[in-house]
Design an enzyme around this catalytic site. Structure first.
Site, short mmCIF file in Angstrom:
data_model
loop_
_atom_site.label_atom_id
_atom_site.label_comp_id
_atom_site.label_asym_id
_atom_site.label_seq_id
_atom_site.Cartn_x
_atom_site.Cartn_y
_atom_site.Cartn_z
N LYS A 58 0.84 -1.20 0.00
CA LYS A 58 0.00 0.00 0.00
C LYS A 58 0.87 1.25 0.00
CE LYS A 58 -3.73 -0.41 2.55
NZ LYS A 58 -4.32 -0.61 3.89
N ARG A 79 -2.87 3.40 8.74
CA ARG A 79 -3.28 2.26 7.90
C ARG A 79 -2.21 1.18 7.82
NH1 ARG A 79 -4.68 4.83 2.20
NH2 ARG A 79 -5.92 2.93 2.04
N GLY A 117 -8.26 -6.91 4.24
CA GLY A 117 -9.14 -7.02 5.40
C GLY A 117 -8.57 -7.81 6.57
N MET A 136 -5.74 -7.00 8.42
CA MET A 136 -5.13 -6.19 9.47
C MET A 136 -5.98 -4.94 9.72
SD MET A 136 -1.13 -6.76 8.75
CE MET A 136 -1.28 -6.23 7.08
N ARG A 169 -3.77 -1.08 -6.44
CA ARG A 169 -2.92 -2.27 -6.57
C ARG A 169 -3.38 -3.03 -7.81
NH1 ARG A 169 -5.72 -4.63 -1.35
NH2 ARG A 169 -7.77 -4.62 -2.27
N HIS A 205 -6.78 -41.14 -1.99
CA HIS A 205 -6.82 -41.87 -3.26
C HIS A 205 -7.91 -41.30 -4.16
CE1 HIS A 205 -8.24 -45.18 -5.89
NE2 HIS A 205 -6.94 -45.35 -6.06
N ARG A 259 -0.48 -48.03 -19.47
CA ARG A 259 -0.36 -49.00 -18.38
C ARG A 259 -1.09 -50.27 -18.76
NH1 ARG A 259 -1.34 -44.11 -14.39
NH2 ARG A 259 -2.71 -43.67 -16.11
N ARG A 270 4.05 -49.67 -21.46
CA ARG A 270 4.78 -50.17 -20.30
C ARG A 270 4.37 -51.60 -20.03
NH1 ARG A 270 4.02 -47.71 -14.46
NH2 ARG A 270 2.05 -48.82 -14.66
N GLU A 279 12.68 -45.18 -11.85
CA GLU A 279 11.75 -44.96 -10.74
C GLU A 279 12.25 -45.56 -9.44
OE1 GLU A 279 7.93 -46.69 -11.61
OE2 GLU A 279 8.81 -48.34 -12.71
N SER A 291 12.22 -42.89 -19.00
CA SER A 291 11.03 -42.15 -18.58
C SER A 291 10.98 -42.20 -17.06
CB SER A 291 9.78 -42.79 -19.18
OG SER A 291 8.65 -42.06 -18.79
N GLY A 335 9.43 -42.37 -13.66
CA GLY A 335 8.17 -42.68 -13.00
C GLY A 335 8.23 -41.97 -11.65
N THR A 336 7.77 -40.74 -11.64
CA THR A 336 8.03 -39.91 -10.45
C THR A 336 7.17 -40.31 -9.25
OG1 THR A 336 6.55 -38.25 -11.36
CG2 THR A 336 8.90 -37.92 -11.71
N ASN A 337 6.09 -41.06 -9.48
CA ASN A 337 5.29 -41.51 -8.32
C ASN A 337 6.11 -42.49 -7.49
OD1 ASN A 337 3.32 -40.08 -9.57
ND2 ASN A 337 2.07 -41.84 -10.14
N ASP A 338 6.60 -43.54 -8.18
CA ASP A 338 7.39 -44.52 -7.44
C ASP A 338 8.70 -43.91 -6.94
OD1 ASP A 338 6.46 -47.19 -6.92
OD2 ASP A 338 6.11 -47.34 -9.08
N CYS A 378 6.59 -39.65 -16.79
CA CYS A 378 5.23 -40.18 -16.94
C CYS A 378 4.51 -40.31 -15.60
CB CYS A 378 5.26 -41.52 -17.67
SG CYS A 378 6.11 -42.82 -16.78
N TYR A 404 10.01 -34.56 -22.93
CA TYR A 404 8.55 -34.48 -22.86
C TYR A 404 8.03 -34.79 -21.45
CZ TYR A 404 8.48 -39.62 -23.03
OH TYR A 404 8.66 -40.95 -22.74
P1 ADP Z 1 -7.69 -2.11 4.04
O1 ADP Z 1 -6.29 -2.49 3.76
O2 ADP Z 1 -8.40 -3.05 4.94
O3 ADP Z 1 -8.44 -1.78 2.79
P2 ADP Z 1 -7.26 0.69 4.37
O4 ADP Z 1 -6.03 1.16 5.06
O5 ADP Z 1 -7.23 0.75 2.90
O6 ADP Z 1 -7.63 -0.74 4.89
O7 ADP Z 1 -8.41 1.63 4.92
C1 ADP Z 1 -9.74 1.27 5.10
C2 ADP Z 1 -10.68 2.30 4.52
O8 ADP Z 1 -10.41 3.61 5.02
C3 ADP Z 1 -10.56 2.41 3.04
O9 ADP Z 1 -11.85 2.43 2.48
C4 ADP Z 1 -9.87 3.70 2.78
O10 ADP Z 1 -10.28 4.28 1.59
C5 ADP Z 1 -10.28 4.55 3.98
N1 ADP Z 1 -9.21 5.51 4.30
C6 ADP Z 1 -7.97 5.20 4.66
N2 ADP Z 1 -7.21 6.31 4.80
C7 ADP Z 1 -8.03 7.36 4.55
C8 ADP Z 1 -7.84 8.79 4.50
N3 ADP Z 1 -6.66 9.35 4.76
N4 ADP Z 1 -8.90 9.55 4.20
C9 ADP Z 1 -10.10 8.99 3.94
N5 ADP Z 1 -10.35 7.67 3.95
C10 ADP Z 1 -9.32 6.85 4.24
MG MG Z 2 5.86 -47.14 -11.09
MG MG Z 3 -7.83 -0.61 1.37
#
Ligand code: ADP
Ligand code: MG
Ligand code: MG
Length: 904
Positions: free
Chosen positions: A24, A93, A102, A104, A337, A453, A577, A632, A765, A784, A786-789, A852, A872
């Site tokens: 981030k 953040r 989501g 942390m 991202r 299995h 086989r 075989r 093998e 060839s 025979g990587t299982n065995d 194989c 192959y």
């Molecule tokens: P996560 O990694 O769980 O998405 P974020 O750090 O991105 O957590 O933040 C959670 C929410 O808070 C996001 O929707 C982000 O847009 C909002 N947010 C984070 N920093 C700011 C900021 N400086 N101003 C306004 N909204 C923010």
């Molecule tokens: Mg075999």
């Molecule tokens: Mg975010």
């Protein structure tokens, strides 16, 4: 100044610095650098987090560094942190190197105090906004920093809403918001036993500590384990000046993707919520608007968003996802991202980018995967109508299967032959269930996991399977299973979804995968019926075929498999086989052979087997005319053809006790079973050893093969057989057997006026064969693996046993990074493969070498085999397109990594 700074302003870094700044932070820096509207701020490094987690205290220099970065920020924005006159508010953040959505924590509106709220109310003329922001701060600080259970806050919230006679926080008045904040503070004080801190600087530092701690939260740990993210990286912390989507009617917050991440459709896609902050969008508090609706409401901000999205896509050259906020009509970008996407979207987006001139075909190929192609090949259930879920198990092999439940493999085979669609339901499966598994639409077991299995075989066959469905109890004798109060009898229909692991009662409609239809030659990629994803798969696969060096063959035991595999792109059979031809109804022959009283009787039975065997070979070689077919020779331990010793002993004992007559045949069978019983059959009489003990058996197979070749040639086709000897451990075995085989070939051809060049090769093998491959190469025309065995014998793991006993525990404890039967253990087993390859190529520089075993269809293993310059890989028919794709990717990825890493 400390030696290495622990804090960097967004104006410093760039996207290459994710190790230090987290994903981030690195991307916030990158966007700042690009001149995009990013609220200013700074990043505390992952190094600071690691030091904090190791020592339990904030690194000594960190507070000072935060303080000076904060002062710079204040100067830039002409605001002051904690100063009611012109307050600076920030978010704190999380953001690790690898995105962990989501997992942390983030605290918004830090810097809020009652005084600040009062003054913000005056400045903005919007008291509700100011006190809502204050309320949000207390709420987040309480939950994240003071560990108050969210449910406790929810109760208080409900109480306040009721006493103010409203049903949402949005509807509260300023007094209501103040009362709610006060109530939350009282709860925090009650639970922590301390006064709520009033100093915003202390709020800031405590929030930083809480974000550091969130790296080790339980859900973060679980997520990392599943995604194989190292646990010692730590998270960075971003301190960013706040912008307010909850300020006014022309404010709001949203998320957007530059293209649709679910379908891959071109054009932006997203959600917008007016008068909202932070995660209100994802939380689904109110209905969101589409971007089209946002455009109607905030046209200026929307245009700016479009401009930013196109800049970001061009810059990252990929689908991006974006978090943004609009404050009084002005757009701010808070995060971006490279976005996660479905398999369908991955293929489509990659090709769109190629067509837009943004990436090359090589890059497109590098951005999709064989696993994603596999997903596109499975049929899907249509869940639109009414469905009855009855159980959930471990999704072991994807797909959607519908059929009548059957509890016995033989019965499944018979019913399928009579035209029924069946689902084989068993406690667990064994190699003896193969007929039933092949015959059924899908497999459901109550025991075993992803490596059982049933799971392994099903995946190999591209068959749907759910394993370890512990809530059902299977009664194989009574032909029923029960789940809760429900009993399901043989013949009743169920539907199983191998992608989700859900079992449904009744028949659910399925939607066939268009990609499979295309791969099976039933849908032309250039026709108007071809969906965009089919066109994308077609072009990417063509590029993979043009790029790859590895050839792709198939494992096929029947003409049907060979035909199918050839359509799917197989360039020959790498493993046929022959023992599978003696299972099912034909196993009686082998039993008689074992019981034969003398050589003459033996010869008589072998003579009866020969035409059957010839017929099998004819079909396969017709299907693969002009392509190599590796036969075989018979491999499995003999006891596999005989009744189970424990059951038979019990039966004999019972018969004796009841003084029932025991027929001479029964007695002979019993004697043979006892004689042939081995305590370690996998290490016993099998493979080449069997051929040396009963030469007539292998000779018969070779005669059948030569006759089959003659027949195929007569029909105008071009048979290209190869003979492969299993389980060789010493060159002498091979030399000895080779003489016999060559004599038999010559003898069979005598007088026909025909000639066939039939290469005779050795399987590698056993570890000994691998270590002495240079010597074995003296007598072998090809190898060839025979990587299982080879895996089984290198690890001393009996596959059928360990996968249901300790392997799952080993995987849980990370004593094994993955199941070595699924993906080749490159350090151990791979070293043997490397040694054998080097010896063979030192013997003859272009010595032909293939694979194989199960690993021939596994992406990671394929890349490894490519790096060793094998000729192959051979895999089950359904994995052929995946192996083609991954062989192409292996070339492209090695080129991208540069010559240095492509050589190892
Ligand atoms: P996560 O990694 O769980 O998405 P974020 O750090 O991105 O957590 O933040 C959670 C929410 O808070 C996001 O929707 C982000 O847009 C909002 N947010 C984070 N920093 C700011 C900021 N400086 N101003 C306004 N909204 C923010
Ligand atoms: Mg075999
Ligand atoms: Mg975010």
């Amino acid at each position: 100044m400390p030696a290495t700074p622990l804090v960097y302003p967004f104006t410093f870094g760039d996207r290459s610095m994710a190790d230090l700044l987290g994903g981030k932070g690195a991307n916030l820096s990158e966007m700042t650098r690009m001149g995009l509207p990013v609220p200013p701020g700074f990043t505390i490094t992952t190094q600071a987090c690691r030091e904090f987690l190791a020592s339990g205290v904030i690194p000594s220099s960190l507070t000072g560094e935060i303080e000076s970065a904060l002062r710079e920020l204040e100067k830039m924005l002409d605001k002051k942190f904690g100063d009611p006159k012109n307050p600076l508010l920030v978010s704190v953040r999380s953001g690790a190197k690898f995105s962990m959505p989501g997992m942390m924590e983030t605290v918004l509106n830090v810097g809020m105090t009652p005084e600040v709220a009062e003054s913000l109310a005056k400045q903005t003329g919007d008291a509700k906004f100011a006190w809502d922001s204050y309320r949000r701060f207390i709420d987040m600080f309480g939950r994240i920093v003071c560990d108050i259970p969210p449910a406790d806050f929810k109760k208080i919230e409900a109480r306040i809403l009721e006493s103010h006679s409203v049903n949402s926080i949005q509807a509260l008045t300023v007094d209501g918001l103040k009362a709610l904040s006060q109530a939350l503070i009282r709860e925090i004080e009650a639970q922590t036993g301390k006064d709520f801190p009033t100093d915003p600087r202390q709020h800031l530092i405590s929030s930083v500590e809480a974000v550091f701690h969130s790296w080790n939260s339980e859900r973060a740990q679980i997520y990392r384990q599943r995604e194989r993210i190292p646990s010692d990286l730590g998270t960075a912390v971003n301190i960013q000046s706040m912008v307010f989507g909850n300020l006014s009617d022309d404010s709001g917050t949203g998320v957007a993707f530059t293209r649709n991440p679910a379908t891959g459709e071109n054009g932006s896609y997203g959600d917008y919520l007016d008068r909202a902050q932070g995660e209100d969008v994802v939380a689904g508090i109110r209905n969101t608007m589409t971007l089209v609706e946002m455009n109607e409401r905030e046209p200026k901000a929307f245009q700016e968003l479009e401009r930013v999205m196109s800049l970001l896509e061009n810059h990252y050259r990929d689908l991006c996802d974006i978090e943004f906020t609009v404050e009084r009509g002005k757009l701010w970008i808070l995060q971006t991202r490279v976005g996660k996407r479905t398999a369908e979207a991955a293929f489509r987006v990659a090709l769109q980018l190629v067509d837009e001139g943004k990436i090359s075909m090589d890059e497109a190929l590098s951005r999709i995967s064989g696993e994603q192609l596999g997903h596109l090949m499975f049929p899907q259930f249509d869940l639109a109508g009414q469905v009855t879920e009855i159980a959930r198990g471990i999704p072991a092999s994807a797909g959607a299967a519908v059929g009548e439940v059957v509890f016995d493999s033989r019965r499944a085979f018979d019913l399928a032959r009579a035209g029924h669609k069946v689902i084989l339901v068993r406690r667990e499966t064994s190699p003896d269930d193969l007929v039933g598994m092949v015959a059924s639409e899908g497999i459901l077991t109550s025991r075993g996991g992803k490596t059982s299995h049933a799971a392994v075989v099903a995946r190999g066959m591209g068959k749907t399977a759910i394993c370890g469905t512990e809530s059902i109890s299977v009664d194989e004798r009574a032909n029923l299973f029960t789940v809760g109060a429900l009993t399901v009898y043989e013949g009743e229909v169920i539907s199983i979804d191998g992608t989700s692991g859900i079992v449904y009662l009744g028949a659910l409609p399925t939607i066939a995968s268009p990609v499979t239809a295309y791969l099976e030659g039933k849908l032309d990629a250039n026709s108007s019926q071809a969906t965009p994803v089919v066109k994308a798969v077609d072009r990417i696969l063509q590029h993979a075929d043009a790029s790859r060096v590895l050839r792709v063959r198939t494992n096929a035991d029947t003409p049907e498999d060979a035909v199918r595999a050839r359509i799917l792109g197989a360039e020959g059979v790498g493993l046929c086989r022959t023992e599978h031809m003696f299972l099912g109804p034909r196993r009686a022959y082998v039993e008689s052979l074992i019981l034969a009283e003398n050589e003459e009787a033996q010869r008589g039975i072998i003579a009866e087997m020969e035409p059957l065997q010839r017929g099998d070979f004819v079909g396969i070689m017709m299907a693969m005319s002009g392509l190599p077919v590796t036969i075989r020779l018979l491999d499995p331990p003999l006891h596999e053809f005989l009744p189970n010793i424990a059951e038979l002993s019990a039966e004999m004992a019972r018969a004796e006790a009841l003084r029932e007559e025991i027929s001479p045949r029964q007695q002979a069978v019993f004697a043979a079973v006892k004689r042939l019983h081995e305590s370690n059959p996998m290490l016993g009489l099998r493979g080449v050893r069997l051929g040396i003990l009963i030469p007539e058996l292998f000779k018969m197979q070779v005669r059948a093969l030569v006759h089959a070749c003659l027949e195929v040639r007569k029909l105008g086709h071009n048979p290209m057989p190869e003979i492969m000897v299993p389980l060789v451990a010493t060159q002498r075995e091979l030399l000895y057997l080779r003489k016999t085989l060559e004599e038999e070939i010559a003898h069979t051809l005598t007088g026909t006026g025909q000639h066939f060049d039939i290469p005779i090769g050795s399987m590698i093998e056993t570890p000994r064969a691998a270590m002495t491959a240079g010597k074995i190469a003296d007598h072998a025309d090809f190898f060839s693996f025979g990587t299982n065995d080879l895996t089984q014998m290198t690890w001393a793991f009996s596959r059928d046993d360990v996968e249901s006993s300790f392997l799952p525990r080993y995987l849980d404890l990370e004593l094994l990074p993955f199941n070595p039967f699924e993906s080749l253990d490159q350090d151990g087993v791979g070293l043997l493969v490397r040694i054998a390859t080097e010896q063979a190529r030192a013997h003859t520089s272009d010595f032909k070498i293939g694979v194989c075993g199960e690993h021939g269809g596994d992406p990671r293993s394929i890349h490894f085999f490519h790096s060793l310059h094998l000729d192959y890989v051979s895999c089950s028919p359904f994995r052929v397109p995946i192996a083609r794709l991954e062989s192409g990717r292996a070339v492209v990825l090695a080129n991208m990594a540069g010559p240095a890493s492509s050589s190892t």
